[in-house]
Every structure is written in C-alpha cells, then in structure tokens.
Write an enzyme that holds these catalytic residues in place. Structure first.
Site, PDB file in Angstrom:
ATOM      1  N   SER A 150       0.863  -1.189   0.000  1.00 44.60           N
ATOM      2  CA  SER A 150       0.000   0.000   0.000  1.00 44.60           C
ATOM      3  C   SER A 150       0.896   1.234   0.000  1.00 44.60           C
ATOM      4  O   SER A 150       2.113   1.121   0.191  1.00 44.60           O
ATOM      5  CB  SER A 150      -0.855  -0.058   1.273  1.00 44.60           C
ATOM      6  N   TYR A 163      -2.984  -0.991  10.157  1.00 44.16           N
ATOM      7  CA  TYR A 163      -2.944  -1.202   8.702  1.00 44.16           C
ATOM      8  C   TYR A 163      -1.573  -0.795   8.155  1.00 44.16           C
ATOM      9  O   TYR A 163      -0.929  -1.561   7.417  1.00 44.16           O
ATOM     10  CB  TYR A 163      -4.054  -0.376   8.049  1.00 44.16           C
TER      11      TYR A 163
HETATM   12  N1  LIG Z   1      -8.149   0.202  -2.647  1.00 50.16           N
HETATM   13  C1  LIG Z   1      -6.995   0.789  -2.494  1.00 50.16           C
HETATM   14  O1  LIG Z   1      -6.846   1.968  -2.810  1.00 50.16           O
HETATM   15  C2  LIG Z   1      -5.834   0.039  -1.932  1.00 50.16           C
HETATM   16  C3  LIG Z   1      -4.638   0.723  -1.842  1.00 50.16           C
HETATM   17  C4  LIG Z   1      -3.529   0.070  -1.359  1.00 50.16           C
HETATM   18  C5  LIG Z   1      -3.610  -1.248  -1.003  1.00 50.16           C
HETATM   19  N2  LIG Z   1      -4.788  -1.914  -1.090  1.00 50.16           N
HETATM   20  C6  LIG Z   1      -4.774  -3.306  -0.712  1.00 50.16           C
HETATM   21  O2  LIG Z   1      -5.269  -4.089  -1.762  1.00 50.16           O
HETATM   22  C7  LIG Z   1      -5.867  -5.271  -1.247  1.00 50.16           C
HETATM   23  C8  LIG Z   1      -7.297  -5.379  -1.779  1.00 50.16           C
HETATM   24  O3  LIG Z   1      -8.027  -4.264  -1.321  1.00 50.16           O
HETATM   25  P1  LIG Z   1      -9.315  -3.700  -2.045  1.00 50.16           P
HETATM   26  O4  LIG Z   1      -9.202  -2.241  -2.016  1.00 50.16           O
HETATM   27  O5  LIG Z   1      -9.558  -4.416  -3.298  1.00 50.16           O
HETATM   28  O6  LIG Z   1     -10.401  -4.070  -0.932  1.00 50.16           O
HETATM   29  P2  LIG Z   1     -11.778  -4.904  -0.942  1.00 50.16           P
HETATM   30  O7  LIG Z   1     -12.545  -4.607  -2.175  1.00 50.16           O
HETATM   31  O8  LIG Z   1     -12.379  -4.620   0.381  1.00 50.16           O
HETATM   32  O9  LIG Z   1     -11.264  -6.405  -1.031  1.00 50.16           O
HETATM   33  C9  LIG Z   1     -10.684  -7.066   0.062  1.00 50.16           C
HETATM   34  C10 LIG Z   1     -10.659  -8.539  -0.254  1.00 50.16           C
HETATM   35  O10 LIG Z   1     -10.048  -9.255   0.823  1.00 50.16           O
HETATM   36  C11 LIG Z   1     -10.875 -10.339   1.174  1.00 50.16           C
HETATM   37  N3  LIG Z   1     -10.677 -10.640   2.600  1.00 50.16           N
HETATM   38  C12 LIG Z   1     -10.760  -9.786   3.653  1.00 50.16           C
HETATM   39  N4  LIG Z   1     -10.525 -10.425   4.805  1.00 50.16           N
HETATM   40  C13 LIG Z   1     -10.278 -11.730   4.472  1.00 50.16           C
HETATM   41  C14 LIG Z   1      -9.998 -12.890   5.232  1.00 50.16           C
HETATM   42  N5  LIG Z   1      -9.894 -12.860   6.584  1.00 50.16           N
HETATM   43  N6  LIG Z   1      -9.816 -14.067   4.578  1.00 50.16           N
HETATM   44  C15 LIG Z   1      -9.935 -14.124   3.228  1.00 50.16           C
HETATM   45  N7  LIG Z   1     -10.181 -13.051   2.461  1.00 50.16           N
HETATM   46  C16 LIG Z   1     -10.361 -11.867   3.077  1.00 50.16           C
HETATM   47  C17 LIG Z   1     -12.289  -9.881   0.855  1.00 50.16           C
HETATM   48  O11 LIG Z   1     -13.159 -10.978   0.594  1.00 50.16           O
HETATM   49  P3  LIG Z   1     -14.196 -11.546   1.703  1.00 50.16           P
HETATM   50  O12 LIG Z   1     -14.791 -10.374   2.400  1.00 50.16           O
HETATM   51  O13 LIG Z   1     -15.156 -12.368   0.908  1.00 50.16           O
HETATM   52  O14 LIG Z   1     -13.359 -12.400   2.613  1.00 50.16           O
HETATM   53  C18 LIG Z   1     -12.047  -9.113  -0.433  1.00 50.16           C
HETATM   54  O15 LIG Z   1     -12.009 -10.004  -1.533  1.00 50.16           O
HETATM   55  C19 LIG Z   1      -5.792  -5.151   0.268  1.00 50.16           C
HETATM   56  O16 LIG Z   1      -4.643  -5.831   0.746  1.00 50.16           O
HETATM   57  C20 LIG Z   1      -5.632  -3.666   0.486  1.00 50.16           C
HETATM   58  O17 LIG Z   1      -4.998  -3.375   1.689  1.00 50.16           O
HETATM   59  C21 LIG Z   1      -5.917  -1.300  -1.538  1.00 50.16           C
END
Ligand SMILES: NC(=O)c1ccc[n+]([C@@H]2O[C@H](COP(=O)([O-])OP(=O)(O)OC[C@H]3O[C@@H](n4cnc5c(N)ncnc54)[C@H](OP(=O)(O)O)[C@@H]3O)[C@@H](O)[C@H]2O)c1
Length: 260
Positions: A150, A163
């Site tokens: 991130s 986080y």
């Molecule tokens: N969006 C951004 O701007 C951004 C920026 C930097 C980094 N990230 C990182 O990118 C990754 C994806 O984020 P996103 O933004 O796409 O968020 P998101 O749409 O909320 O997706 C999160 C995913 O993680 C899964 N998940 C959460 N807890 C889990 C668990 N205990 N076991 C298995 N699966 C789990 C969720 O599926 P279920 O709920 O079905 O389990 C979902 O598929 C994360 O690591 C986040 O920190 C995002």
C-alpha cells in the site's frame, strides 16, 4: 526474436491463487490472470461474492475460477485451501497475497484485538500462504509470489496504525522471502497500489472527511485508479518477464509517491 522473448508474458495454463480475489483489486488481478490463460483459484470468506466474481470472469474469459471459501487469518483454513488447489491441479505456480482489511481508528482507541485482527489478515496470512505454497514451488523449480502492500508501506497513517504497520511489514516479508527462496527460482515481489476505487476505499471515504479530494489533488495522473489499473504490473510479476526481478516493491500509483 528468441522464443524466450516471444513468451515473456506467457502465463497460459499456470495455476494461480489470489486471496481476496472476489472484488476490488483482487478481482482485477484474477481478470488479468484469467485473460492470460491461467487457471485461477479465488480464496475469500464470502462464498456468494466469490461465486458471482467467478461467473463474471467466466463470461469474460471462458475460464471459470475455482472458488475456495476460507479465512486467510486461520492457519488451518490456509493449509486446507492450498491443499485443495494442489489436489486439483497438482501444482501452484503463482500466489497473490492480496486479502486485506482496515480498522480506521487512532492508536489511542485501537484495541489489542483490533490490532491483531488487522495484522493477522494483512500480514501473517501472507507468511502462512507463502509457507504453504513453498514445497510445491520448490519441487517445480519455479514460482511467483506477489504481496500487495500500500502507500502505507511507505507513509504512516494516523487514522490506521495497524494497517500501516501491516503494509510496512509486507515489504520486509517480501524481501526476506525473496532472499530465502531466490536459489529455488521463486521470485517474491510486492505491488504497492496507490488509491484505487474499491469497497475498502469507499468505506475510507465515508470515515475520513475530505479524503477523496485531498488524495485526488496529489495524484499526478489526475484520477483515482480502477481495479484494472493493476493488471499490467500483476501480469509482469506473475510471468517469465520478471524472472530476474525479486525482492522489489513496485508502486502502481499514478505518480503519488513521487509527488510532494
Ligand atoms: N483500494 C486501495 O486503494 C488500496 C490501496 C492500497 C492497497 N490496497 C490493498 O489491496 C488489497 C485489496 O483491497 P481492495 O481495495 O480491493 O479491498 P476490498 O474490495 O475490500 O477487497 C478485500 C478482499 O479481501 C478479502 N478478505 C478480507 N478479509 C479476508 C480474510 N480474513 N480471509 C480471506 N479473504 C479476506 C475480501 O473478501 P471476503 O470479504 O469475501 O473475505 C475481499 O475479496 C488489500 O490488501 C488492500 O490493503 C488497496
């Protein structure tokens, strides 16, 4: 052009696991891999959401991802998820440790339980999954592990200390695994996404006043990212094109980290 050059980005028939692959950035990664001809397993908790994502990918690419319902913070569920993929396909070529959550609170009100929950889902899971896929990758004599960090792998976050700690840790875990397994021809790298429009950041925009506009003003590319903005870097790090790249953290951020 040599055959090596022609096949640089070829991931056809590779077996891939994407944690958190049922939405947001993870689904963007699943789509990129499936378009490239890889067979993908989505590992996430919400089975209905995973099945809907798998149907979408099937319609787009003709290849339906395997859905595995598991909580990546639970070691026994991680073991059985990896065993399922190994059992079905006989190998694992690519692992994306993408599952992540955030609990947005200042440090003075964050409870120890909340701290551990975030660290377990975002960081310890990447260690557990990587350790579980290692024997299969070592035996095959190759492998690709890509951990999702991130902007908080680089910057602090007053409203998300657990986080940011987990995402800082992801970079150091990436380097350590890369060093440990380079001789096994397993490359371990990290992607540091900038600001992507997903469920995660939609919640952040509700919880942190003015976040969307403040961030937008700092992105040289002039827009927040969409999930498919991850595709090219995901494909590069999953394919032979990155065979001499290991232990690095690549920002996919529209220039955010280069900006004042
Ligand atoms: N969006 C951004 O701007 C951004 C920026 C930097 C980094 N990230 C990182 O990118 C990754 C994806 O984020 P996103 O933004 O796409 O968020 P998101 O749409 O909320 O997706 C999160 C995913 O993680 C899964 N998940 C959460 N807890 C889990 C668990 N205990 N076991 C298995 N699966 C789990 C969720 O599926 P279920 O709920 O079905 O389990 C979902 O598929 C994360 O690591 C986040 O920190 C995002």
């Amino acid at each position: 052009m040599s055959s090596v050059m022609r096949n640089l980005f070829d991931i056809k028939d590779k077996i891939a696991i994407v944690t958190g692959g049922n939405g947001g950035i993870g689904l963007g990664i699943v789509q990129a891999l499936a378009h490239g001809g890889a067979k993908v397993a989505i590992v996430a908790r919400n089975e209905e959401k995973s099945r809907a994502a798998a149907r979408t990918v099937q319609k787009e690419t003709g290849s339906e991802p395997l859905v595995i319902t598991a909580d990546v913070s639970r070691p026994e569920q991680v073991s059985s998820a990896v065993a399922t993929v190994n059992g079905k396909f006989g190998r694992i070529d690519i692992l994306f440790n993408n599952a992540g959550i955030n609990i947005r609170k200042p440090p003075q009100t964050l409870t120890p339980e909340e701290w551990h929950t975030v660290l377990d889902v975002n960081l310890t899971s990447a260690f557990l999954l990587s350790k579980e896929v290692y024997p299969a990758m070592k035996q095959a004599g190759r492998g690709k592990i890509i951990n999702i960090g991130s902007m908080t792998s680089i910057f602090g976050a007053s409203f998300a200390p657990a986080y940011a700690t987990s995402k800082g840790g992801i970079v150091q875990l990436t380097k350590s695994l890369a060093l440990a397994w380079a001789a096994d021809k397993i490359q371990v790298n990290a992607i540091l996404p900038g600001w992507f429009e997903t469920d995660l950041t939609n919640r952040a925009r509700v919880e942190v006043a003015g976040l969307y506009e403040r961030v937008l003003a700092r992105i040289p590319a002039g827009r927040w990212a969409q999930p498919d903005d991850i595709a090219g870097t995901a494909l590069w790090l999953a394919s032979p094109a990155s065979d001499y790249v290991t232990g690095v953290a690549v920002a996919v951020d529209g220039g955010y980290t280069s900006s004042l």
